[in-house]
Design a protein around this motif. Structure first.
Motif, PDB file in Angstrom:
ATOM      1  N   UNK A 108      42.655  31.821  42.627  1.00  0.00           N
ATOM      2  CA  UNK A 108      41.762  32.552  41.718  1.00  0.00           C
ATOM      3  C   UNK A 108      40.998  33.646  42.454  1.00  0.00           C
ATOM      4  N   UNK A 109      40.525  33.341  43.656  1.00  0.00           N
ATOM      5  CA  UNK A 109      39.806  34.369  44.408  1.00  0.00           C
ATOM      6  C   UNK A 109      40.741  35.489  44.855  1.00  0.00           C
ATOM      7  N   UNK A 110      41.981  35.145  45.226  1.00  0.00           N
ATOM      8  CA  UNK A 110      42.951  36.183  45.578  1.00  0.00           C
ATOM      9  C   UNK A 110      43.242  37.076  44.378  1.00  0.00           C
ATOM     10  N   UNK A 111      43.381  36.469  43.198  1.00  0.00           N
ATOM     11  CA  UNK A 111      43.569  37.275  41.989  1.00  0.00           C
ATOM     12  C   UNK A 111      42.368  38.147  41.688  1.00  0.00           C
ATOM     13  N   UNK A 112      41.168  37.615  41.956  1.00  0.00           N
ATOM     14  CA  UNK A 112      39.966  38.429  41.744  1.00  0.00           C
ATOM     15  C   UNK A 112      39.944  39.630  42.681  1.00  0.00           C
ATOM     16  N   UNK A 113      40.374  39.417  43.936  1.00  0.00           N
ATOM     17  CA  UNK A 113      40.433  40.543  44.862  1.00  0.00           C
ATOM     18  C   UNK A 113      41.424  41.604  44.415  1.00  0.00           C
ATOM     19  N   UNK A 114      42.577  41.187  43.882  1.00  0.00           N
ATOM     20  CA  UNK A 114      43.558  42.151  43.379  1.00  0.00           C
ATOM     21  C   UNK A 114      43.023  42.914  42.173  1.00  0.00           C
ATOM     22  N   UNK A 115      42.326  42.207  41.292  1.00  0.00           N
ATOM     23  CA  UNK A 115      41.727  42.886  40.143  1.00  0.00           C
ATOM     24  C   UNK A 115      40.646  43.866  40.589  1.00  0.00           C
ATOM     25  N   UNK A 116      39.890  43.499  41.646  1.00  0.00           N
ATOM     26  CA  UNK A 116      38.905  44.429  42.170  1.00  0.00           C
ATOM     27  C   UNK A 116      39.549  45.678  42.741  1.00  0.00           C
ATOM     28  N   UNK A 117      40.676  45.513  43.470  1.00  0.00           N
ATOM     29  CA  UNK A 117      41.389  46.684  43.974  1.00  0.00           C
ATOM     30  C   UNK A 117      41.917  47.550  42.839  1.00  0.00           C
TER      31      UNK A 117
END
Length: 451
Positions: A108-117
Motif C-alpha cells: 500500500x505504501x509503495x502504491x502511495x509513492x507511485x500515486x504521488x509520483x
C-alpha cells in the motif's frame, strides 16, 4: 608479557589468550578469577566488552572460577570470544517483524509513492492557479509528515516520503524548465528528504541510504549533461545503463560481513603450546546467529530498495529516450538499448532470492519490452505488425514449453551457466548500444576528417 593485579600469592601460571584482537600472554596468580583475566584481556586488546573464556576443546569456563579451581596449568591456551561453543545450541529468539515492508502495508505504501509520483507528473502540466498550488502543498505536506520519526508504521512511511518530496519538486520546477532539469532537481530533493528522515532517526537507515545514493547518482547523471549543454539523449541513455548495472552489481556489494562475525578457533589455536600436541581435526566455525541475521536483513533491504528504484528510473528514461530520438541512427541505438536492457534485467532477476526484488526486476524488464513494442508498433507497417505478432506468438509458445520443462526438473548447472553467459552478453551489449543511442557514434561519424 604482563601480569594481572590479584590477591597476594606466590604461585603464578602463564596463560596465552587468543581472541578477536590477537594473542596476549599473561602471568597470573592461581587465585585470580577468570572474570578478572577476561577484563584484563579486554583492556589490553582495546575491546568494547569483556569476552568469555573457553578451552580449546570448547569447554566453557565459569567467570567466578579461579585459575586453580579451573585446573589451568602453565602454558594453557584459552580462547576469548563472545560465542558460546556449547554443543547444545540455545533456542533462537523470536523473529521480529520487518518494519520496512510488512506484507500488505508495504504494498500500500509503495502504491502511495507511485500515486504521488503520478500526481507530481500531472501537477507539472497544470496552469499556475489554485489547483497547482494545492497539489504542490499536498505533496510537500505528505513528504514532511513522512519523515517524522513517530508512529508504528514509520518504516514504510519514511521509505515513501522521498517519493512525495521528489514529486513536489518536479511539479514546482518542470513548468519553467526542460524535462531533464526537472528530473535532476526531483532526484536531489528526494535524496535530501531521505537524508532528513535519516537525521531524525526514523525508519530504516539502510533504505534511506539507498534513496540518498540513488538520488545523488540520478542528479549527477541528469544534471551534468544539462550544465554541459549536451543532448538529453546522453542523460537518458546513462540512466538506463545505470539501472542495468545497479541490478547486476548491487547484490554483490549488499552483504558486508563484519570482522567479528566469524571466529576461526582452529587458526587462533596455532601457537607454541598447541604445536606440541597431537594433530586434531579442525573445529568448525562458530557464528553469532543474531549478527548473521542482522547482516542478512540489511543486505535484503538494500537489494529490495535498489530493485524498486531501478523500476521507475529505467522505464522512465526509456520512454524519454525513445520519445526524444529523432535521427535514424540514434533511434536504432535507442531501440537496441531498450530491448537489451529489458533482457538484462529479466536475466538479472533470476539471481534474486527475495520475492519483492525479483518481481521488481522482472516488472522492469517486461515494461521496457512493452515500451519498445509500443514504439515499434506506432511506426510499423501493417504487414510488419502481422509478421512480428506471428514471431512473438511462436516465441511465446517456445518459452512456455521451456518453462514447463524447467519446472519439471530440467534445472541443471548448464542452464545456470548459459543464463549467466546470456546476462553478461546482454549487459555488454547494453553498454555498446549506449554509444549509438547517446549520439556519440553519430558525432564521431560527422567529424570533418580530411579536406
Amino acid at each position: 608479557m604482563s601480569a594481572v593485579a590479584s590477591p597476594a600469592t606466590t604461585e603464578t601460571v602463564v596463560l596465552s589468550i587468543h581472541g578477536p584482537s590477537g594473542a596476549i600472554d599473561l602471568v597470573v596468580p592461581r587465585g585470580v578469577r577468570l572474570s578478572d583475566i577476561s577484563v584484563e584481556y579486554a583492556l589490553r586488546a582495546r575491546l568494547y566488552a569483556a569476552p568469555r573464556l573457553h578451552r580449546l576443546d570448547g569447554g566453557t569456563l565459569l567467570p567466578n572460577q579461579t585459575v586453580a579451581e579451573a585446573g589451568l596449568a602453565p602454558g594453557t591456551v584459552l580462547v576469548a570470544s563472545w560465542v558460546d561453543p556449547d554443543p547444545q545450541p540455545a533456542p533462537l529468539p523470536a523473529r521480529q517483524p520487518d518494519p520496512v515492508t510488512p506484507g500488505v502495508t508495504g504494498i500500500l505504501f509503495a502504491g502511495a509513492g507511485m500515486l504521488g509520483a503520478l500526481a507530481g507528473w500531472l501537477g507539472a502540466t497544470l496552469e499556475q492557479g489554485t489547483t497547482y498550488v494545492v497539489t504542490i502543498a499536498l505533496l510537500a505536506g505528505a513528504a514532511l509528515f513522512g519523515v517524522l520519526p513517530t508512529g508504528r508504521l514509520q518504516g514504510p512511511r519514511t521509505a515513501t516520503a522521498p517519493a512525495f518530496g521528489a514529486a513536489a519538486a518536479f511539479a514546482l520546477v518542470a513548468p519553467d524548465a526542460d524535462l531533464l532539469t526537472g528530473v535532476a532537481v526531483a532526484a536531489l530533493v528526494g535524496a535530501a528528504t531521505a537524508a532528513v528522515a535519516r537525521a531524525l532517526g526514523g525508519g530504516q537507515p539502510t533504505v534511506q541510504a539507498v534513496w540518498m545514493v540513488g538520488g545523488c547518482a540520478v542528479f549527477v547523471v541528469a544534471g551534468v549533461p544539462v550544465l554541459a549543454g549536451a543532448d538529453p539523449g546522453v542523460a537518458w541513455t546513462l540512466l538506463v545503463v545505470l539501472g542495468v548495472l545497479a541490478a547486476r552489481w548491487v547484490p554483490n556489494l549488499a552483504v558486508d560481513v563484519a570482522d567479528g562475525a566469524l571466529l576461526e578457533v582452529d587458526r587462533l589455536a596455532a601457537n607454541a603450546w598447541s604445536a606440541r600436541e597431537a594433530p586434531r581435526a579442525p573445529e568448525p566455525r562458530q557464528c553469532d546467529a543474531g549478527l548473521a541475521e542482522a547482516v542478512l536483513r540489511r543486505g535484503r533491504r538494500i537489494v529490495e530498495a535498489t530493485a524498486l528504484g531501478v523500476l521507475p528510473v529505467t522505464v522512465g528514461a526509456a520512454v524519454a529516450l525513445l520519445g526524444g530520438a529523432s535521427i535514424d541512427v540514434d533511434l536504432v541505438g535507442a531501440r537496441a538499448l531498450v530491448g537489451l536492457a529489458g533482457a538484462a534485467l529479466l536475466l538479472a532477476a533470476r539471481n534474486q532470492r527475495h520475492a519483492r526484488a525479483r518481481a521488481a526486476l522482472r516488472t522492469s524488464g517486461v515494461l521496457l519490452w512493452a515500451v519498445l513494442a509500443i514504439e515499434l508498433a506506432a511506426q510499423a507497417a501493417p504487414w510488419h505488425l502481422a509478421v512480428t505478432s506471428g514471431v512473438a506468438l511462436l516465441l511465446g509458445v517456445l518459452v512456455v514449453g521451456i518453462a514447463i520443462a524447467t519446472g519439471h526438473g530440467w534445472r541443471s548447472v548448464a542452464w545456470s551457466r548459459w543464463a549467466e553467459v546470456a546476462e553478461t552478453v546482454a549487459t555488454a551489449l547494453v553498454v555498446a548500444a549506449a554509444v549509438v543511442s547517446s549520439g556519440l557514434f553519430r558525432a564521431v561519424w560527422e567529424l570533418p576528417f580530411g579536406g
